[in-house]
Design a protein around this motif. Sequence first.
Motif, PDB file in Angstrom:
ATOM      1  N   UNK A   1      36.134 -69.622  87.375  1.00 24.13           N
ATOM      2  CA  UNK A   1      36.788 -68.414  86.758  1.00 24.13           C
ATOM      3  C   UNK A   1      35.957 -67.191  86.651  1.00 24.13           C
ATOM      4  N   UNK A   2      34.653 -67.191  86.391  1.00 24.80           N
ATOM      5  CA  UNK A   2      33.719 -66.079  86.643  1.00 24.80           C
ATOM      6  C   UNK A   2      33.857 -65.312  87.884  1.00 24.80           C
ATOM      7  N   UNK A   3      33.845 -66.196  88.992  1.00 22.44           N
ATOM      8  CA  UNK A   3      33.805 -65.721  90.340  1.00 22.44           C
ATOM      9  C   UNK A   3      35.224 -65.171  90.581  1.00 22.44           C
ATOM     10  N   UNK A   4      36.328 -65.433  90.321  1.00 22.55           N
ATOM     11  CA  UNK A   4      37.740 -64.598  90.408  1.00 22.55           C
ATOM     12  C   UNK A   4      37.655 -63.453  89.650  1.00 22.55           C
ATOM     13  N   UNK A   5      36.961 -63.458  88.575  1.00 20.12           N
ATOM     14  CA  UNK A   5      36.726 -62.281  87.699  1.00 20.12           C
ATOM     15  C   UNK A   5      36.103 -61.073  88.398  1.00 20.12           C
ATOM     16  N   UNK A  51      25.073 -64.568  89.148  1.00 20.11           N
ATOM     17  CA  UNK A  51      23.952 -65.025  89.800  1.00 20.11           C
ATOM     18  C   UNK A  51      23.041 -66.097  89.019  1.00 20.11           C
ATOM     19  N   UNK A  52      22.807 -65.880  87.828  1.00 23.73           N
ATOM     20  CA  UNK A  52      22.009 -66.838  86.995  1.00 23.73           C
ATOM     21  C   UNK A  52      22.842 -68.192  86.876  1.00 23.73           C
ATOM     22  N   UNK A  53      23.971 -68.177  86.773  1.00 22.22           N
ATOM     23  CA  UNK A  53      24.802 -69.426  86.736  1.00 22.22           C
ATOM     24  C   UNK A  53      24.873 -70.121  88.065  1.00 22.22           C
ATOM     25  N   UNK A  54      24.918 -69.302  88.944  1.00 20.09           N
ATOM     26  CA  UNK A  54      24.750 -69.891  90.400  1.00 20.09           C
ATOM     27  C   UNK A  54      23.615 -70.585  90.562  1.00 20.09           C
ATOM     28  N   UNK A  55      22.459 -69.976  90.400  1.00 20.30           N
ATOM     29  CA  UNK A  55      21.035 -70.477  90.451  1.00 20.30           C
ATOM     30  C   UNK A  55      20.942 -71.881  89.739  1.00 20.30           C
ATOM     31  N   UNK A  56      21.547 -71.733  88.318  1.00 17.89           N
ATOM     32  CA  UNK A  56      21.434 -73.061  87.622  1.00 17.89           C
ATOM     33  C   UNK A  56      22.359 -74.223  88.391  1.00 17.89           C
ATOM     34  N   UNK A  57      23.399 -73.652  88.917  1.00 13.70           N
ATOM     35  CA  UNK A  57      24.471 -74.585  89.486  1.00 13.70           C
ATOM     36  C   UNK A  57      23.666 -75.511  90.686  1.00 13.70           C
TER      37      UNK A  57
END
Length: 617
Positions: free
Chosen positions: A595-599, A415-421
């Motif tokens: 990669x993180x999403x597939x995991x 979630x943190x990475x998606x916000x940053x994206x």
Amino acid sequence: MMAGDEATVTAADIARMVGVGRAAVSNWRRRYADFPAPVGGTATSPTFSLEAVEEWLLGQGKVAEVPLRERAWQQIRNAADDLHLGAVVAEAAELLLGQGRRRLVAAPAWRLLQELAEEQGSAEAARFLLDRYAEVHSRRLFETPPEIARFMADLAGSGIRSVLDPACGLGTLLSTIGHLDQAHGQEADDTVARLARTRLALAGIEGAVRTGDSLRHDSWPGLTVDAVLCHPPFNERNWGYDDLVSDPRWEYGLPPKAESELAWVQHALAHLKPGGVAVLLMPAVAANRRSGRRIRSNLLRQGALQAVIGLPSRMGVGTGLPLHLWVLRKPSGHDPVPSHVFLAEAEPETFEEIASRWHETRTAPDPEARGTGPARTVPIIELMDENVDLTPGRHVSADDQAPEQQFPAVRERLLERIDRLSAMIPDVVAVPAKAMPTVDLAETERAGAIKVLSSGRYDVTGSGDLVLTDQDLFSGAAPQARTQPDDRVVTEPGDVVVAARAGELAVRVVADKGVVLGPRLTLLRPDPQRIDAYFLAGFLRALSTPSPGGTQSSISRFDPRRVQVPRVPVEEQRRYGETFRKVFEFEDELRDIGVAGRAAVASIVKGFGRGELAPPE
């Protein structure tokens, strides 16, 4: 070039001399009436006078001068037919290292090689000959690709002081492990064995390569070593089955006549010290052929076969066969027999991770923790059915990345990475379509605004400085491989590095200095006062970007001097360049989040299936 020389070249040779594709040479033949007429060959594969071609290229301004190394190679190339070329190359390389007498190398070729040695050093000149010979005969030699060779060396581990390759070819595997006390090789072809000896000498490795058929006539009887690395010939029917029925090497069973690979496996084990490790490149079918199931079973039961690792099908070496790596260990009387075997599916970008996990398994095996992702330890008892199928893909999944119990933490980080994206999405505006004036990089190079450097083909030694490879460019990974920097191109911040493969370019702007330019890569070094690096990289990427209709340009070889880029002031370049930089950063983050999403998806699905996760109340 001496007058009267009758050396000839093919269209492919001409393309290599000038650094263009073969299509460019065909185009010259059609467009220019004064292009030299064929002097031999066939209608589909004509040959041309090397002297006439050189004069035409210089007269047309296609090159300022034909590179010395290319002139030297063409002289060597014309000294013998394909069948005997290896002997000429072997002699030439030995002469450059101060060995032997000149018998096959013609005087004009030797004069050019001496000039090349004076210019670049004898070792580099010899290395060039070996690399070019391997390139020209790649379909016949089936040499182990450098990235697989490095992976095999990593799997063998550290602390290795002696190594054997009983089917050593040009010595690629023997020269991959650094810091050896002794390397031993055997090769059936005497000429190839000579080339392997030269490769070891160039790598500074003390070693010997003997000639002979290892299975029928072992040149190293009684020798035991710390490690065996081997890429044996595949699917050999005439490997000596009838003559070797009672051979003492068949400790795990007589290899079936159609399974020569299992003979090589046991030959490797016979040459290991107790506790020694062998890593063999094997055809994937060896993991499940019914004829070999008894030997596979015995290898597992006695603790000899400890890992099977699948490789990407695209990395097949000349045969097109899917490949596995088998990691074996010579049983020691003091060690317990392993209860698990390590199985994995590897990609070039995961080679380092897989090797690390393999060594963790060896040093601290934990049968209860089978592992996740593309590698896990599997109880041997689960494999002991009527097939003894060791195919890794049947037991591991590249999608199984995250332990279910850790999913809440995985979710928060995602979630943190998606916000940053969302904040990284580049801002661009639509404008009326317009054609921009262009300039080719050949003209830019002539104007001194850019330098074009190429790394050529060479082996990565595994020790020394970090080296940027084509796999790094296509995967977006940081450099991990290492090689000796002697006489290699070293990158500088702002360099643009390009790799090409079928239909696609990978481009990276270098941020750090001191990284060695890897094999088969092209480096563009722009003058920052005249060309913006990210502007250049962005428009290079556009060459292989699919069109709105879904088609993609056909790029099989990158010819930098033919590339057209927009001709705009440097201030305008920097405006584009800044946006391209943001685009590349956005792309990198997308790749990592994918990669993180597939995991995360795999973790939820498997967690539900195992009852370890549940929907919220």
